[in-house]
Design an enzyme around this catalytic site. Structure first.
Site, PDB file in Angstrom:
ATOM      1  N   CYS A 149       0.784  -1.239   0.000  1.00 17.79           N
ATOM      2  CA  CYS A 149       0.000   0.000   0.000  1.00 17.79           C
ATOM      3  C   CYS A 149       0.818   1.292   0.000  1.00 17.79           C
ATOM      4  CB  CYS A 149      -1.023   0.012   1.129  1.00 17.79           C
ATOM      5  SG  CYS A 149      -0.748  -1.104   2.475  1.00 17.79           S
ATOM      6  N   ARG A 178       7.164 -11.417   5.097  1.00 17.12           N
ATOM      7  CA  ARG A 178       6.793 -11.248   6.498  1.00 17.12           C
ATOM      8  C   ARG A 178       7.344 -12.416   7.308  1.00 17.12           C
ATOM      9  NH1 ARG A 178       0.360  -9.810   5.573  1.00 17.12           N
ATOM     10  NH2 ARG A 178       0.706  -8.143   4.033  1.00 17.12           N
ATOM     11  N   GLN A 196       0.930 -11.151  -3.290  1.00 14.17           N
ATOM     12  CA  GLN A 196      -0.465 -10.768  -3.085  1.00 14.17           C
ATOM     13  C   GLN A 196      -1.065 -10.245  -4.386  1.00 14.17           C
ATOM     14  OE1 GLN A 196      -0.036  -7.854   0.174  1.00 14.17           O
ATOM     15  NE2 GLN A 196      -1.401  -9.168   1.345  1.00 14.17           N
ATOM     16  N   ASP A 198      -2.866  -7.677  -4.925  1.00 20.77           N
ATOM     17  CA  ASP A 198      -3.232  -6.501  -4.146  1.00 20.77           C
ATOM     18  C   ASP A 198      -3.939  -5.452  -5.005  1.00 20.77           C
ATOM     19  OD1 ASP A 198      -3.358  -5.292  -1.727  1.00 20.77           O
ATOM     20  OD2 ASP A 198      -1.200  -5.167  -1.423  1.00 20.77           O
ATOM     21  N   HIS A 200      -5.693  -1.272  -4.569  1.00 19.55           N
ATOM     22  CA  HIS A 200      -6.116  -0.116  -3.770  1.00 19.55           C
ATOM     23  C   HIS A 200      -6.950   0.790  -4.658  1.00 19.55           C
ATOM     24  CE1 HIS A 200      -2.546  -1.622  -1.639  1.00 19.55           C
ATOM     25  NE2 HIS A 200      -3.307  -1.378  -0.594  1.00 19.55           N
ATOM     26  N   LYS A 279     -14.723  -3.877   7.478  1.00 16.84           N
ATOM     27  CA  LYS A 279     -14.433  -4.687   6.298  1.00 16.84           C
ATOM     28  C   LYS A 279     -15.500  -5.755   6.126  1.00 16.84           C
ATOM     29  CE  LYS A 279     -11.401  -7.813   8.915  1.00 16.84           C
ATOM     30  NZ  LYS A 279     -10.109  -8.538   8.945  1.00 16.84           N
ATOM     31  N   HIS A 325      -8.846  -1.113   0.459  1.00 21.33           N
ATOM     32  CA  HIS A 325      -7.856  -2.176   0.256  1.00 21.33           C
ATOM     33  C   HIS A 325      -8.621  -3.446  -0.096  1.00 21.33           C
ATOM     34  CE1 HIS A 325      -4.535  -0.194   2.702  1.00 21.33           C
ATOM     35  NE2 HIS A 325      -5.604   0.484   3.099  1.00 21.33           N
TER      36      HIS A 325
END
Length: 470
Positions: A149, A178, A196, A198, A200, A279, A325
């Site tokens: 992000c 991670r 990911q 991902d 946004h 969420k 997200h």
């Protein structure tokens, strides 16, 4: 507590254990067991365990040569083999196709960045124990990225944007790293480096409902293609949260409104939101009825404040964007590991690493078999030929072990008629078919990304029939 209601009991395993984990103490025996009210429920549970063991992605991954982990690379870091890589390629191609169709733009961001960006984003404070130690570059600390992000926000902030430009839908297949304790690592399902899918979305407050609705449309389409059903949960404000009451009320009502307008059943997870916004959590339900973490659209009040992410409104004033997200698949590693277990290694034709194999009965049919091979490959079908001198039964058995969906058996008879004896895994002998017709049908099945057949009895890896509801 009374055990009287538990009529069916089964000891499942026993292990040795030292008292308090100290090898100087006496060794004890730890006994594992399970119990159910009826024998039928117990048998159903044991059958599910057996089927889950048969579908274990670590076992199938080795059998099908999909992936590995190596001590020389490090635990939790996946090495994708050619067979696994082609599955990943097809999933990613599908993902990109669907996103571009829906107005998303692709991004790429670096794998490392200055530590300063993670201080500003709050990741260092809130997720520091999951981040790897800094590396020194020109006297400054850098980190491998734990999330995508901040990079997307900096791309947004590189220009001033008007409300007329919004929404921006940006997505990235971004690899992040991670720290996970060694004891939690589990094949492809729990790793330390993962990619990911991902995204946004930067939008105005009045665009939130439409964007959430579009995310759920995308999620529904993709999950249906992979054969998953799912459950939805509305996760609301936790005890520790940022943002005003008005922001939380607006955001939560927007999510609730979308779910209710869609007629989508959901449960409320009180306090289950993240500190920066509510969420929608979804749980994918696989062929065995197990639940997996699924797509999770979430609103964020935190990062727009920290990075001053704004747009110029119709009043010529600056306003904070609403930032959404979301991932749809989660990560390529976990999602594909889950797919292996969901399909038990019997992938749909469009995902199968090898989609067809030509099996020659005699040497005289080899040239004809190679002509078919060229035709299949010319039509984008992943195919190989087995023209060894082995018996046809042995060749068929190898195809079954490799889970090749389509087998084309050819001999002198087929050569003379322009046909092939077709076998489909899970369905068996399909009879003699014109090769051009078979190719056309395969191309259509691949293009439409059809799910695999679900016969009452399906073939196990050794070619024997077994009962399955998956």
């Amino acid at each position: 507590m009374s055990t009287a209601p538990r009529k069916a009991i089964k000891l499942t395993s026993a292990t040795g254990a030292y008292w308090h984990g100290d090898a100087n103490n006496k060794q004890l025996t730890r006994v594992y067991a399970t119990a159910f009210p009826t024998q039928e429920e117990l048998q159903a549970y044991l059958k599910r365990l057996e089927e889950a063991k048969r579908r274990d992605h670590r076992v199938l991954g080795k059998q099908m040569d999909l992936f590995s982990t190596e001590p020389d690379v490090g635990p939790g870091l996946i090495l994708w083999h050619p067979n696994g890589s082609i599955i990943r390629h097809e999933v990613e191609a599908f993902w990109k196709e669907e996103h571009l169709k829906r107005g998303y733009k692709l991004l790429y961001t670096p794998h490392i960045a200055s530590e300063e960006i993670y201080k500003r984003s709050g990741h260092l404070d809130n997720y520091g124990d999951m981040m790897y130690s800094p590396m020194d570059i020109d006297g400054n600390p850098y980190r491998v990225k734990p999330m995508n992000c901040p990079g997307h926000i900096l791309i947004y902030n590189s220009n001033v944007h008007s409300y007329r430009e919004l929404p921006f839908r940006w997505c990235e297949l971004g690899t992040v790293y991670r720290y996970e304790p060694s004891g939690t690592l589990h094949g492809m399902l729990r790793v330390r480096g993962f990619t990911q899918d991902d995204s946004h979305i930067f939008c105005t407050p009045d665009q939130v409902e439409a964007e959430i609705n579009a995310i759920l449309d995308l999620m529904e389409h993709m999950m249906k293609t992979f054969g998953y059903t799912y459950k939805a949960f509305l996760a609301t404000r936790p005890a520790k949260a940022i943002g005003t009451d008005a922001q939380w009320e607006m955001a939560t009502n927007a999510l609730r409104s979308v779910l209710e307008r869609r007629g989508m059943p959901y449960e409320v997870d009180e306090g289950g939101g993240v500190f920066y916004g509510p969420k929608i959590d979804s749980k994918l339900v696989d062929a065995l009825g197990r639940e997996w973490q699924g797509p999770t659209p979430q609103l964020d009040f935190n990062l727009p404040e920290r990075f001053n992410v704004e747009y110029v409104g119709s009043d010529n004033e600056r306003h904070k964007v609403v930032m959404l997200h979301r991932t749809v698949l989660g990560s390529m590693e976990r999602f594909i590991g889950g797919l292996v277990e969901h399909f038990g290694g019997d992938f749909p034709l469009w995902l199968a690493p090898q989609q067809a194999r030509i099996l020659t009965v005699t040497d005289a049919a080899i040239e004809y078999g190679r002509t078919i091979l060229e035709k299949l490959r010319a039509n984008g079908i992943r195919a190989e030929i087995d023209d060894r001198g082995d018996k046809i039964g042995a060749k068929i058995r190898e195809c079954e072990l490799a889970r090749v969906p389509v087998q084309l058996v050819v001999g002198e008879k087929e050569q003379g008629s322009g046909t092939a004896a077709v076998r489909r895994r899970l369905m068996g002998d399909m009879g003699s078919r014109n090769v051009d017709d078979v190719v056309a049908e395969m191309v259509a099945e691949i293009r439409e990304r059809r799910l695999p057949p679900k016969p009452e009895a399906r073939s196990d890896g050794d070619g024997s029939a077994r009962e399955s509801k998956g």
